[in-house]
Structure formats: C-alpha cells, structure tokens
Design an enzyme around this catalytic site. Structure first.
Site, PDB file in Angstrom:
ATOM      1  N   ASP A 124     -10.045  -1.664  -2.579  1.00  0.00           N
ATOM      2  CA  ASP A 124      -9.962  -1.108  -3.935  1.00  0.00           C
ATOM      3  C   ASP A 124      -8.523  -0.678  -4.168  1.00  0.00           C
ATOM      4  OD1 ASP A 124     -10.493  -0.194  -6.421  1.00  0.00           O
ATOM      5  OD2 ASP A 124     -11.878   1.384  -5.818  1.00  0.00           O
ATOM      6  N   ALA A 125      -7.738  -1.636  -4.642  1.00  0.00           N
ATOM      7  CA  ALA A 125      -6.282  -1.473  -4.696  1.00  0.00           C
ATOM      8  C   ALA A 125      -5.761  -1.487  -6.130  1.00  0.00           C
ATOM      9  CB  ALA A 125      -5.618  -2.589  -3.897  1.00  0.00           C
ATOM     10  N   LYS A 126      -6.554  -2.025  -7.057  1.00  0.00           N
ATOM     11  CA  LYS A 126      -6.187  -2.073  -8.478  1.00  0.00           C
ATOM     12  C   LYS A 126      -4.774  -2.585  -8.668  1.00  0.00           C
ATOM     13  CE  LYS A 126      -9.656   1.374  -9.695  1.00  0.00           C
ATOM     14  NZ  LYS A 126     -10.152   1.806  -8.387  1.00  0.00           N
ATOM     15  N   ARG A 127      -4.468  -3.691  -8.001  1.00  0.00           N
ATOM     16  CA  ARG A 127      -3.147  -4.287  -8.077  1.00  0.00           C
ATOM     17  C   ARG A 127      -3.008  -5.182  -9.302  1.00  0.00           C
ATOM     18  NH1 ARG A 127      -2.781  -0.883  -4.336  1.00  0.00           N
ATOM     19  NH2 ARG A 127      -1.575  -1.246  -2.447  1.00  0.00           N
ATOM     20  N   ASP A 129      -5.360   4.733 -10.958  1.00  0.00           N
ATOM     21  CA  ASP A 129      -6.755   4.875 -10.541  1.00  0.00           C
ATOM     22  C   ASP A 129      -7.283   6.134 -11.195  1.00  0.00           C
ATOM     23  OD1 ASP A 129      -9.192   4.942  -8.901  1.00  0.00           O
ATOM     24  OD2 ASP A 129      -8.133   3.514  -7.645  1.00  0.00           O
TER      25      ASP A 129
END
Lengths: 271, 271
Positions: free
Chosen positions: A94-97, B99
């Site tokens: 879960d890196a939301k890159r 996030d």
C-alpha cells in the site's frame, strides 16, 4: 499471482479478509522492542496467527519508511517471509505511488520485482502514462485509488466532472488503458451506498475496501452493494486486528478478531 | 529552511535551478559501477561540480526504491552529504506521497525528520486530511502536484469541475488548508501558457517546474508567465544535466550544462 488463484483462495478459506500490517512501534506490545527487529517480529507473529483466516496482507509503506533503513529491512523481511511460507496469499504494497512514465516503471520494479509483491496501490492524478507502466507487469495487479475512505475524499474525488463525479471518471477512463485487466480499485467502506454505482461501471474488478472497523464501515452493507459472483472484494482491517491487544497475547487476540470477521464472511458467502 | 532563506540563496547565486538526482545505474558512467556505492558516488560528483550553480537538488525516490536497501542507503547518504556540506541548499524529496491522516504523518516523519529533507512532493487526490499532516511541520515545505508535465495530465487535471479545470480547483482549495503558507506547487513547463492563469490563483507561492530540457519546456516562456518579485520558481532539470556525458568527464559536463541554464537565469533576473 493470477486473479483466478486469488478467487480459489477466497473460496477455500471462505474469507476475503485482508490484514493491514501498519506497524507503529508506539502501538505494538512493548516487550517486542527488545527484539533485534521488532517490526518483523510483530509481523511474523501476526502472520503465523492469522494466515489461515485471511487471503491478503497489506503493509502500508509509510509505516516502514518512517523508520528509515531499519523499516525498509523489516518490509523486505516481511514480504520475503510471506512469499516463502505462504505463497498462496495475495500481497499488497500500500504505497499509493504514481509518477511520469519511466519513473513509474522504477516504482513498479521496486514493488513487483525487488520486493516481489503481487500488487501495489497507485494514485490516479497524473493519468494514463503514470499508471500504464505498472499495468505492463504480467500477473501483477495495480490497485488504483478511486474513492478513498477519508473525509478529504469529498474535496476532489466526488466533485462533478462533466456531470459525473471525478472518481467515476477515473473508473471509466482507466478501463480504456492498456492491460486494464490488471486493475483493481480502492473503494472506501465508509460509503457503501456508492458501491452500487461503482459496480455499474466496473462489474467484475476486485475492490480493495479499507475502512471496515476503525473507520466505521459495515461489512454487510459493503457486500450487499459490492459483491460479485466471485466475491470481487478484499476487505481490509488493520488496527482492529493487529492492535487487538497490547499484551503478550497480542497475536492470539488478533486471530480472534480476524476469525470474527472471517466467520461473518463465510456466512455471507454461504447465502 | 525558511522561504526567505531560499529567496536569499536565489539572489546570491543568481540561479533558481533545481537539479534532479534521478540515478539510473544503466545510464551513469560505467566506471562508477566498481565503486562500493555507485549511486552515491555519482551524486557526490554531481553535487561537488554543480552546487554553486543551483539552489536545490531533487532526488526522485522511485530511482532509489528500485534498488531496495542499497538504493535507500544511497538516498540517506546523499541527503546527509547535502545537509552537511551545503546546508544552504533546498532539498526536495520527489516522492509524490499522500495517504489518510495518521499515515501521511508517518510519510512526513520519514522525509522531514528521518531523512531531513526541506520539502516533499505530495499528490492531492485524497484531499485536505491527506495533505495537512505534511503542512504541520514548521519550516518544511509541501510541494503539491497541480499540473504535471506528462500527457496523462490531460486525463483528469485539466477536466472541468464546476466550469473550472481540476488543477485550478486543487490550487484554490489548498489555499484554505491549515498552514497553507508551507505549500509550493508542481507545475509542468510544457504548459507555460497556463502559468498566467495559475498566478491569478496563487500569486506568490513557489512553483517547482519540471520539464525544462528533456520534456521540452522553455525557460523564457516559463519566466514570462510564472515569475514573481521573488522569482517564485524552481526550474528542475534532471537528465539534461546529470546525463550530459557518460564518460569520465560526466561531472564537468553536468556543470557546463548547469552553468548554461544558470547564466540564462542570471540574464532573466537582471532584466
């Protein structure tokens, strides 16, 4: 991992639970701090106690990066342990890159090759050429932020673009991208009523649903509106499971909370 | 670092150049590969040769993460070297993070405290509570993606929300967030004509402008539309400077290309 392998696991375990490994050294049982690698020690205990109850683990990279090299090493050890001991389990970075083309390829290599995760979460703001580099990896999955579970989701995601909310525009646009069969989507559980609308646009894709538990989402509601013939959901719980207890029995307590969710899922699947 | 310190540096060096440290082991001079840490060796040589010509360095984290622990160590060494040898230089972690609340705080700690960068780039899709945790850090800067320089920028960023493009909506909304004085914005140079519009919304904030050079942006045009009384621009060049030569003279070649841009900037500032 293929989507079929994930579906098979869901059916075998009667579970579509994802456990979020968001390890905060201030929140884990304090006796673990004397371990050489407290983060990994915590994750290993949680994994050993819960792997039969869930189908996915999701470390959020922020919690590892905050501890620098030490955190990155703990992340490496965690994913290596999962891939060695439980290769059937779906792993999510879960890196939301998200970045421009060649740079997104570097991120994809970091998570799909160097760390060997099955999937990574990606932000959509930079559009097609920031996401397609992730989609190019075979049997790897890109989980695109669509409608998140926080208050800030209403700042932009639900704003209307040509008479339709931005997150719907993201869903529709992303379907036209190359290798879009490798897409899954993040959809927050705090807005179960949106799921029926979302299923009109993406009837089959897997949804990663955070917000059940600590953020107040409701499992029955989510399944009512979001479930597909193959379930099509990964329900994430982080704090509600991993921080069930701060004592020496923390792993057992985590397993009990995971089992409660798994049983609820099994009941839903039997209906 | 305060904004005033950045402005002072710009005036002293007659430069508003930012050099992107996007180190790809396939592209650096191959004689460096025998070094113990080729990435850091490359960065150190580039910094030693160019620090008097630029006011900021911007490592893109993707290039470091792609090499795992080894890459993260090289990033740590690079920022430590900059903070020790050139504390007056503004440092940017080009990480495009974002996030929900407490998780963004972890990212902020990673980049502002553990690595001690002056700033970090952040994606806006998750809204206010994903960005404000970064803004809470004093004398640290949050560089919000507004209008990026890639083709995918037209997928969502330029779509109309209530009769106004999404990126303008992002700019306007972000001004109302707590500690918004700590905001800067990413605005791609490939769209210089948008800069006049952007300056109507954020007349003073610093803009980080990628895309001059490899991506085809034009420095004169960017300054014409985007410059403020305090310059208010950081113009980034990555590949055009750091990969000016693949031979042993690479650092010298990088300095020559940086100097060409710095001279153009000095001329603009003198007008």
């Amino acid at each position: 991992m293929t989507t079929d392998q994930l579906i098979l696991q869901i059916k075998q375990k009667k579970s579509f639970l994802c456990i979020g490994l968001d390890v905060d050294l201030d929140k884990i049982p304090q006796h673990l701090l004397k371990e050489e690698d407290p983060i990994f020690a915590f994750n290993k205990a949680i994994i050993d106690a819960t792997h039969h109850l869930c189908v996915a683990y999701k470390p959020n990279t922020a919690f590892y990066e905050a501890y620098g090299i030490r955190g990155w090493k703990a992340l490496e050890k965690t994913i290596a342990y999962l891939n060695e001991k439980h290769p059937e389990i779906f792993t999510i970075a879960d890196a939301k890159r998200g970045d421009i083309g060649n740079t997104s390829t570097m991120y994809a290599k970091a998570f799909f090759e160097d760390l060997a995760f099955d999937s990574v979460t990606v932000a959509p703001y930079m559009g097609k050429d920031s996401v397609e580099p992730f989609l190019a990896f075979k049997n790897k999955h890109t989980i695109l932020l669509a409608l998140t579970s926080n208050k800030g989701a209403f700042d932009f995601q639900t704003q209307e673009v040509d008479g339709k909310e931005l997150y719907k525009h993201v869903l529709e646009t992303s379907k036209r991208w190359k290798n879009s069969q490798n897409l899954m989507y993040v959809v927050g559980a705090t807005k179960a009523e949106y799921l029926a609308e979302i299923r009109k646009i993406i009837p089959e894709a897997f949804l990663l649903v955070p917000g059940v538990g600590a953020q107040g989402g409701n499992l029955q509601e989510v399944c009512k509106y979001g479930r597909t013939a193959n379930i099509g959901l990964l329900i994430n719980s982080s704090r509600g499971i991993i921080y069930a207890s701060k004592n020496e029995d923390f792993a057992k307590a985590a397993a009990l909370n995971a089992e409660a969710l798994q049983k609820e899922m099994a009941a839903i699947m039997s209906r």
